[in-house]
Write an enzyme that holds these catalytic residues in place. Structure first.
Site: not given
Ligand code: UDX
Ligand code: UDX
Length: 463
Positions: A162-163, A221-222, A269, A277, A339
């Site tokens: 996912e991006f 992705k990482l 900044a 992530c 965040f």
């Molecule tokens: C998560 C990860 O943090 C991210 O790295 C990845 O790319 C996508 O999944 P996110 O969708 O933001 O991201 O996580 P979260 O909002 O915690 O949702 C995960 C859901 O999975 C929760 O609602 C949890 O209840 C559910 N879950 C977890 C299950 O249904 N079954 C399980 O065994 C564990």
């Molecule tokens: C990130 C990646 O952008 C996305 O591609 C991936 O799939 C999931 O992780 P996300 O964590 O939702 O997404 O937010 P992002 O917009 O990347 O911001 C991450 C953090 O960096 C935030 O706390 C943001 O405030 C901070 N940030 C971002 C800065 O401090 N300065 C910047 O210029 C940009």
């Protein structure tokens, strides 16, 4: 193979929005999102679209259009697995808090549980798609669990990272820079990749859909997140240098961002990056590098995290120093807890760590965030285990009104870049604060000259 039924395990920030878009764009495919969390599923099914569990601009409209037509939310995981041609795994993979790799490796127990459940329930061939961000070579573990069921069912495993960034998820999904699909280079693997390419082709131009092998996809992705986080840590490292020289970090960012090789994005900044992530993915990269004995590589990436921790601590220290070296018994108001703006997600938010630091210095904290609940704020602090839950409730107050939150306060600190902070009547806020009225802008979003003219003593990151 044409996909008719999709199931997604995990109705979180990733699974929910992603499936909503697939359902909207592919009306002939039935999409069911399942989760073990009943409360979350009930919220996804709420008649009132403003109460969905994930706040994301534009999500409510898409859910409103597709839900009940070909988009369903359910807790019946087994039935959804049975019915599906393709299963997305989108459960969370938090950093391990115990045992080997504690504080660094990803905890894959939820992924493994999902794989075991799929293996025990499935009666027909399935394409299993890793959507969760995972350490490199997780697909192999998935495959071994799935292939040893003895049920004669075939599983093809794809990695489709996912991006999307929270707050802009709908745009990121609808107009993705690229979609990445990793799979085996075998006849079956290529068929599986093609099936997923066909799903995305409903709305993504074919040249933006990249197919690779599984490991490249997982590692991409990482590293995409590591590179983005590195830019933030780089500019944050310079913000400190700017503060002790006469440079202004915004001007520096503009100057370097004008170089087309560097580009303007991700150079803002801040008080430190957060989110589910960045930290987790870099720690995964560090852990995997260490496990292959690549210590220089591990140290290189770890420095991005060290810099980020430094930035959060430095901001908190600045508050204490400025308030005459003590905040004990003083009230400090944090504006923003999420965040970043436009999300109600608080995972790894800098606000949590700054608040914790100030609470250790015996400050009283008042928080206002337009989208984060009191329950969440207290849970985030309790999770750190720095003090008892009772103490957190005594020292932390959550307000639903920014003017009330800033009344009789010694200092205001902006933690999240919510647009609405710029629309406030800062004169009115100034009048009700203790003097000198201190203002710490951790996001560089407010007009510091105007605030200075009102009478505030301002500090802005990087100035
Ligand atoms: C998560 C990860 O943090 C991210 O790295 C990845 O790319 C996508 O999944 P996110 O969708 O933001 O991201 O996580 P979260 O909002 O915690 O949702 C995960 C859901 O999975 C929760 O609602 C949890 O209840 C559910 N879950 C977890 C299950 O249904 N079954 C399980 O065994 C564990
Ligand atoms: C990130 C990646 O952008 C996305 O591609 C991936 O799939 C999931 O992780 P996300 O964590 O939702 O997404 O937010 P992002 O917009 O990347 O911001 C991450 C953090 O960096 C935030 O706390 C943001 O405030 C901070 N940030 C971002 C800065 O401090 N300065 C910047 O210029 C940009």
């Amino acid at each position: 193979m044409k996909i008719k039924t999709i199931c997604c395990i995990g109705a979180g920030y990733v699974g929910g929005p992603t499936m909503a878009v697939i359902a909207q764009k592919c009306p002939e495919i039935k999409v069911t999102v399942v989760d073990i969390n009943e409360k979350r599923i009930a919220a996804w099914n709420n008649e009132d679209l403003s109460l969905l569990p994930v706040y994301e601009p534009g999500l409510d409209e898409i859910v409103g259009e597709a839900r009940g037509r070909n988009l369903f939310f359910s807790t019946d995981v087994n039935q959804a697995i049975l019915d599906a041609d393709m299963i997305f795994i989108s459960v969370n993979t938090p950093t391990k808090t115990y045992g080997i790799g504690k504080g660094m490796a990803a905890d894959l127990k939820f992924i493994e549980l999902c794989a075991r459940q799929i293996a025990s329930v499935a009666k027909s061939n399935k394409i299993v798609v890793e959507k969760s961000t995972l350490p490199v070579r997780t697909a192999e573990a998935l495959k071994r669990i799935l292939e040893n069921t003895g049920s004669g069912v075939r599983f093809d495993i794809l990695s489709n990272p996912e991006f999307l960034a929270e707050g802009t998820a709908m745009g990121d999904l609808l107009e993705a820079d690229r979609v990445l699909i990793g799979g085996d280079d075998t006849v079956e693997g290529n068929e599986a990749k093609q099936a997923l390419v066909d799903v995305y082709s409903h709305w993504i131009p074919r040249e933006r859909i990249l197919t690779t092998n599984v490991w490249s996809s997982e590692l991409s992705k990482l590293t995409a997140n590591a590179f983005l986080a590195q830019r933030v840590s780089s500019i944050n490292s310079l913000s400190e240098l700017c503060e002790v020289t006469e440079a202004d970090v915004n001007e520096v960012a503009r100057a370097i961002g004008s170089d087309s090789r560097i580009g303007p994005k991700f150079l803002k900044a801040s008080v430190g990056f957060g989110g589910s992530c960045f930290q987790k993915d870099i720690l995964n990269l560090v852990y995997i590098s260490k496990s292959y004995g690549l210590h220089a590589v591990a140290d290189y990436w770890e420095q991005v995290i060290i810099m980020n921790d430094h930035q959060k601590r430095r901001f908190a220290e600045k508050i204490v120093k400025t308030l005459f070296n003590t905040v004990s018994g003083k009230k400090i108001t944090l504006l923003g807890w999420a965040f970043k703006k436009d999300t109600n997600d608080t995972r790894e938010s800098a606000a949590i760590y700054v608040a914790d630091y100030l609470l250790n210095e015996r400050a009283e904290i008042t928080v206002y965030d337009p989208k984060v609940t009191e329950e969440q704020i207290l849970a985030d602090l309790d999770y750190l285990n720095s003090r008892t839950e009772a103490e957190n409730r005594l020292l932390v107050h959550v307000c639903n009104d920014p003017y009330e939150a800033t009344e009789d306060t010694h200092a205001v600190a902006v933690m999240t870049e919510w647009d609405e902070f710029n629309t406030y009547d800062w004169h009115k806020i100034y009048d009700k604060m203790f003097k000198p009225a201190f203002l710490f802008d951790g996001r560089g979003i407010l007009d510091d000259k105007e605030l200075y003219n009102i009478g505030f003593e301002t500090y802005t990151i990087g100035k």
